[in-house]
Every structure is written in C-alpha cells, then in structure tokens.
Write an enzyme that holds these catalytic residues in place. Structure first.
Site, PDB file in Angstrom:
ATOM      1  N   GLY A 110       0.821  -1.204   0.000  1.00  0.00           N
ATOM      2  CA  GLY A 110       0.000   0.000   0.000  1.00  0.00           C
ATOM      3  C   GLY A 110       0.852   1.250   0.000  1.00  0.00           C
ATOM      4  CD  GLN A 111       3.601   3.173  -3.509  1.00  0.00           C
ATOM      5  OE1 GLN A 111       2.973   3.041  -4.545  1.00  0.00           O
ATOM      6  NE2 GLN A 111       4.864   3.511  -3.488  1.00  0.00           N
ATOM      7  N   GLY A 112       0.416   5.744   0.336  1.00  0.00           N
ATOM      8  CA  GLY A 112      -0.468   6.857   0.632  1.00  0.00           C
ATOM      9  C   GLY A 112       0.298   8.150   0.738  1.00  0.00           C
ATOM     10  N   GLY A 113      -0.389   9.208   1.196  1.00  0.00           N
ATOM     11  CA  GLY A 113       0.235  10.512   1.283  1.00  0.00           C
ATOM     12  C   GLY A 113       1.354  10.580   2.308  1.00  0.00           C
ATOM     13  CD  GLN A 114       0.028  10.259   7.538  1.00  0.00           C
ATOM     14  OE1 GLN A 114       0.697   9.731   8.404  1.00  0.00           O
ATOM     15  NE2 GLN A 114      -1.248  10.551   7.710  1.00  0.00           N
ATOM     16  N   GLY A 115       3.198   7.721   3.509  1.00  0.00           N
ATOM     17  CA  GLY A 115       4.278   6.766   3.363  1.00  0.00           C
ATOM     18  C   GLY A 115       3.873   5.532   2.581  1.00  0.00           C
ATOM     19  CB  THR A 116       5.785   3.085   0.819  1.00  0.00           C
ATOM     20  OG1 THR A 116       5.854   4.198  -0.079  1.00  0.00           O
ATOM     21  CG2 THR A 116       5.575   1.809   0.031  1.00  0.00           C
ATOM     22  CB  VAL A 117       2.063  -0.073   3.983  1.00  0.00           C
ATOM     23  CG1 VAL A 117       1.919  -1.194   5.001  1.00  0.00           C
ATOM     24  CG2 VAL A 117       1.503   1.224   4.549  1.00  0.00           C
TER      25      VAL A 117
ATOM     26  CG  ASP B  17      -7.908  10.928   6.271  1.00  0.00           C
ATOM     27  OD1 ASP B  17      -8.867  11.300   5.558  1.00  0.00           O
ATOM     28  OD2 ASP B  17      -6.824  10.536   5.803  1.00  0.00           O
TER      29      ASP B  17
END
Length: 713
Positions: free
Chosen positions: A392-399, A510
């Site tokens: 997963g990837q988002g605005g705060q980081g990559t998982v 959020d």
C-alpha cells in the site's frame, strides 16, 4: 629503508589484480554491441546521473540496441574519457528511394557537443553543401565533377572530386544542412547528400566511400560534459576524494597519471600496477620493481648482502604485513561503528525522537505496548524494503509486508516525509495508538526512528481495504448486505470508543473506506492515525489546520477550522453512503451539482429516489426496511449542521438495533427526519477548493487536503 620497500613490494605483489569498475555497483554495464556503459551513463534507475545520461536498452531488437533517453540517438560506443559515438542521419537531395529533409540531431541545451573529430562531408558532382545556424552560414564545401567517372557513386576518395570535406567550428551543438547552387545544369538533377561523420571511421571505409550513399546513418563522435554539476552533486558528499587519483575541471574529470578507471565514481580511479605491465616485463632490468600509488620505483639489489638480508627481510615483511592487515581491519571496523552510531543519532533527532522522548517522560505514551525495533531487523523482515513487498501507498508513506524473526507477519510503514515538522505525524500516530485498545482498531506493535525515514510496525491485516471491496467488486466474493451492515457496526463501535471510551477523546480526522482494513475474518480495523488528535475531556473542539480527504471532509470543519467529534460522524456518513450505493465519494461522472456523493445521496433522499441509486448487491440481499433505516441514519450523519448530527455512540447503537430487526415489519427511527433546504445541499464548499481535480476524483485515489479554509462561500 630496504625492509620497508620490500614490504611494500610484497604487499602489492600479493594483492589480486582487478579491472577498475566503470559503472555503479549492481548496474548493467552492457547493451548489445555497447560493451561498456560507464557512469554517469546507466540503464536502470539510480544508475545514471540524470535523464540526459539515461540509456534505454531496446531488447526487442536482435542484437539489443542502446539509445539516449532524451535525444533518442542510437548509441554505438561510450568512452569514460568524455566521448560518445552515435548514429547520425544522412541528409539526401534528389535521391530516389531516400527520405528528404532529415537533419543532423540538435543538441542545444544538452550536455553533448559535436566533436572536432568529425568532418562535414558532401557527396555531389559540382555542388555546394552548406552548414547553417540560425540563418547564418557557419561552414561548407564545394565539390568538382570528375568527368572521367560515369557517376558520383564511383568515388573512392574525398579529395574534392565528387566529394568534399570541411572541419567543424568549436563548441558546435546544432546546425542545418542545405545545398547551394550547382556549377552546371546537369548537377541540379543529380543525387547529392551530405553528412557529419567520424573521420577515423570515414577514412577506414575508403575502399569505397561511395557505398555510404546506400546507408541511412553514419557514426558521429560527441563530446559529453557534466554541465553545471559540482563534485558534491556527483558523489553526494563533500569529502569524495582523499588522494590524488582524479583531476577535475569545471565539467570533465580524468584519472591522474598512473591511475585508470572511472573518475566519476567514488574511488573509481584505481592504481595501475606498472610492475605487472605485460608490455614492459623487464621495466627495472635486474632490479626489483616496487609499485606505489600512481607510480613505481626500481630497487637495485646489493649483491654483497642480498642473500643474508633476504633471510631476514622475508619473515619480517610477512609478519609486518600480517599486523598491518589486522590493525587496518580493526581500525576500519571501529570507524565504521562510530559512523553508524552518529548516523543513527542524527536520524533519531531528524525523525522526531526528541518529541517521542518528551511524550515518554510526560507519561502520555504507554511504553509497554510500543517496541523500539532495530533497523536491521526491519530491513531483514522486508527483504531490504523490496518493491515486491509493497502492499500500500499513501500521502504519508509506503507500507511493506514483512516477517519478523519470530515468524510474525507485520506491516511496516515507511515515511515519505523526512524533513521539517511534517514527520511529527508519525510521532503523533505512535502517541495516539499507544492509548487505544480496541479489537476494531489496527494494533501498533512498535517503531524505529534510527533510519533515514521513520518506520512504524503494525499487525498485518490480510484482506486489504474496504474501498477495494466496494469499488473493485469481486464476483467470487461479493460484499453482501449482511457484511456491509456488520462492518459499519464495527467501524461505528471503534469510532465511538475513540470519542468517549479512550483515555482521552480522540478525533480520527480522516475516516474513509480506504482507511478501513479487513482482517482474515473480514472484520473491520480502523487504521491511519497520522493526522488524528487527542483532546482533554473538557474540550469540545480543536482549532486546527484543515486536513482530510475530498468527499469525506466535513464542510462545517472546512469552513470554521474547528475539529469536533461530529467531523468524524460526517465522514462516517459518507462511508455509509458508499456501502449503500457502491459509488465513489467524489466523481466527475456524475452531474456537476452531484459530484460529491454526500450531496448526490441527500438529493436522492429528498426526491424519494433512494432505490434508484442503491448498489445491486444491496438491493439483492437487503431488506427494504433495513436499507431505509441505514439510509436515514446516513442522512442524519450528513447533516450540514454538526450539532444536529448524532454522536458515534448513538450511531453504533442504532446500527446494532437495525441488525437485530431483520424480521421486523417496520422500523422506528431514533433520529428525527432532517429537513434540508435544497439550496443547502450543494458542493459549494468543495468546488471552492483550488486543489480539486478530476484526475484524482474519478480514479478513487485519496486526495488529501492540507489548506486554510476560505473565509466565506
């Protein structure tokens, strides 16, 4: 003195000779016939200096062909000494079966220039070939007809008869080729062509240079420069050279005399062992050749004492060499260890470690629940953060998915933000999650702040996000009405716990379907607390910078900047609308006045057309009274007036009551029907934002908001 020199000799003679590397480590160094690709050139990401030096290897050709990324020129050869050989087109005029109008490539603005090893060449009978730049003539040549030859194609040399050449001006990066007036009328209709060509190649092809007329491209030599780059830019450190192995001008580097290799790599220039040069086997005659960095020395033997000294020197040298190697190894190990300690301390401070220590000392953080992981342990768990492990990837980081040494499967979140105060979001998430103990909230296992970017370690949630199941439907595993109702109850219960049962009230800030994970039994887990806020028990709201995701963001919070628990209620109402309709929270596929799902849903409720917008699976599985009850609850949550919205505890209780009333004939609502003025059901607060773009709305990608709200609408 003799002992020291013989020791050095034995040291260099026992060293294993190796070719100096030209490319960066773990980078491809060959593409087809191009057998050497030296840095700053490279194929893979991270293997080249910038896009000008990227090599595209076309493996579909046989053999493979190399091309410069930006210019598209085919690469024939690369030299680390600052030259590059490429294929350049021939310019034809009045030639059958040949293209018209092709020109030598334009290199303006690039780090490449045409080398003066090339010559501008024209093949014609009595014609003028010109080189022009911005309308001005910068060069050219005139050829004379060889009347003893039947055609220009019989030319075997370029001496001015049917062929002419001229040299290039300095620092030439572009020009156009044109043909001037011919000396006779017959020449006007004759085939003629001109080209820039590597003169060494041209002269070696002199057995019949007229054969070039059958070609489309000829080799041209370019000079390349590291334009406007300092040594710091190239090597990433101010202390990149601690010896005299490299000489650099403002734009080119060379290995110093006595060295060879790639001067653009850190320690890329290696010493040449002149004593092992096969071309000079007897360099020192009867003396002993001793190699030094960049040079060599000839030691003449003392014949009178050489035998006696040799018996002493050899054992002493071997022993001294052994101590030298052991001492160097321990010294290197100690220096490396100190550097690693300082590096970890630097990253700890950079990643908010001091803020975390302050939270620990204040007693806000539940230390027993948070483990400080070692960076090596997490690197091993994620296979050094292999791209194949990304989940997963988002605005705060990559998982990343990882496995700890004890066999536990975990999710490791690696921050994208490594500077400024933004990294405080990760510390905030640690503090928030350390206060939470709920079966429907993702569990934080620990963190690591001694790496370049902060890392958070969570329990691994197997089945992805609720967003995926709603909007990327799986026919083999449909999201039934029973599952939708159960998931909404679990999420509502988790949010109710955050608002009223945690040690301090926590506003998630959020809430959205992509932040709701599903475990192996498809139970909901609320995740991503990076922007969440905790408040004291007597506080009703926080005044903050507006953050959230378009489509889920409470319009009242957007306008006032006052974050309350009712902001989470609004966002949860959007999630309920998603579960009911199967539609995305924002979509430009809907009419302009209904691009927001909240608005679209409320308008449908007002017009009594709810069942026209419901998801097919909901219509198939759900009881009408249950559907209507949940829809009315979502409508109450989406009230534009936050005070009139129910609390999350009331929402959770109502959802549980709806679940228990499967066979009830009618449903009595606990919440009054909310009357909406049609003018209120609008997207004005959303449309006003300058950041709202269609590209991220229709794709389903979360578009996070971090702006000050407008003062009026």
């Amino acid at each position: 003195m003799d002992i020291i020199q013989i020791t050095l000799f034995l040291w260099y003679m026992t060293a294993v000779a190796s070719e100096a590397p030209l490319g960066k480590p773990n980078c491809s160094s060959q593409c087809g016939s191009v057998t050497q690709i030296p840095y700053p050139f490279g194929i893979e990401a991270g293997c080249y200096l910038d896009d000008w030096f990227q090599i595209i290897c076309d493996n579909s050709a046989s053999p493979s062909k190399a091309f410069l990324n930006i210019t598209g020129l085919e690469v024939l050869e690369i030299s680390v000494e600052g030259t590059l050989k490429v294929a350049s087109p021939i310019t034809f005029s009045n030639c059958s079966n040949k293209p018209v109008g092709r020109q030598t490539p334009n290199l303006e603005g690039s780090p490449f220039l045409f080398s003066r090893k090339n010559k501008f060449t024209s093949m014609s009978c009595g014609g003028i070939a010109l080189m022009t730049l911005h309308g001005s003539t910068i060069g050219g040549c005139l050829s004379i007809c060889d009347y003893y030859s039947t055609s220009v194609l019989q030319t075997k040399s370029c001496s001015g008869m049917n062929c002419c050449q001229t040299t290039l001006p300095y620092c030439l990066s572009s020009f156009n080729t044109s043909f001037g007036a011919e000396l006779n009328a017959d020449s006007q209709k004759a085939c003629k062509y001109a080209f820039l060509v590597d003169n060494d190649w041209f002269t070696s092809n002199s057995t019949n240079i007229s054969a070039i007329g059958e070609m489309d491209y000829v080799p041209v030599v370019l000079e390349w420069y590291v334009v406007n780059y300092t040594k710091f830019d190239i090597y990433g450190t101010n202390n990149w050279r601690d010896d005299n192995s490299t000489d650099c001008s403002s734009s080119q580097c060379f290995c110093s005399k006595g060295y060879h290799g790639n001067p653009y790599l850190l320690h890329g220039c290696k010493d040449i062992n002149e004593c092992e040069d096969p071309e000079h086997p007897n360099r020192c005659g009867s003396g002993i050749c001793i190699n030094y960095p960049g040079k060599f020395f000839c030691q003449l033997p003392d014949r009178r004492s050489s035998r006696v000294n040799l018996a002493i020197i050899v054992p002493s040298s071997v022993l001294g060499l052994l101590f030298l190697m052991i001492g160097s190894w321990w010294s290197h190990k100690g220096i490396k260890k100190r550097k690693n300690i300082k590096r970890k301390e630097k990253f700890f401070k950079q990643n908010g470690g001091l803020v975390l220590e302050q939270q620990l000392s204040s007693g806000e953080l539940n230390v027993e629940k948070v483990k400080l992981f070692n960076c090596k342990e997490l690197e091993k768990a994620t296979d050094h953060f292999n791209a194949d492990r990304i989940i997963g990837q988002g605005g705060q980081g990559t998982v990343y998915k990882g496995m700890l040494v004890d066999g536990r499967i975990v999710a490791v979140k690696k921050s994208k933000i490594v500077e400024g105060g933004e990294v405080g979001q990760f510390i905030n998430e640690i503090v928030i999650l350390s206060q939470i103990s709920h079966r429907n909230v993702v569990k934080l296992l620990g963190c690591c702040l001694e790496t370049e970017v902060p890392l958070l370690v969570y329990e691994f949630i197997l089945n992805g996000t609720l967003f995926e199941y709603i909007h990327h439907k799986n026919e083999d595993f449909p999201l039934t009405w029973e599952m939708r109702l159960r998931i909404s109850i679990e999420v509502a219960g988790a949010l109710s716990y955050l608002h009223s049962a945690a040690a301090f009230p926590i506003f998630h800030r959020d809430v959205k379907s992509s932040n709701i994970l599903l475990d192996e039994k498809y139970r909901a887990k609320v995740a991503d607390f990076g922007t969440s806020r905790s408040v004291s028990i007597d506080q009703t709201h926080l005044t903050t910078l507006v953050r959230g995701t378009f489509g889920y963001l409470d319009p009242e919070y957007f306008q006032s900047s006052q974050l309350t628990e009712k902001s989470d209620v609004y966002s949860f109402g959007v999630v309920l609308a998603e579960l009911l309709t199967g539609q995305k929270p924002v979509s430009f596929m809907r009419p302009q006045e209904s691009r927001s799902l909240a608005t679209y849903f409320l308008i449908s409720m007002e017009e009594n057309s709810l069942f026209d917008i419901l998801d097919a699976q909901v219509m198939k599985d759900g009881e009408n009274d249950q559907i209507v009850a949940v829809a009315n609850l979502a409508k109450a949550c989406l009230n534009l007036n936050g005070r009139k919205r129910p609390t999350m505890k009331e929402v959770a209780v109502e959802l549980e009551r709806i679940q228990l009333s499967v066979k009830a004939s009618g449903v009595q609502q606990n919440f009054a029907e909310v009357e909406y003025d049609q003018s209120q059901i609008t997207d004005r607060w959303y449309i006003a934002s300058p950041s709202s773009t269609g590209s991220c709305m229709d794709s389903g990608t979360s578009c996070s908001l971090d702006v000050q709200p407008p003062m009026s609408f």
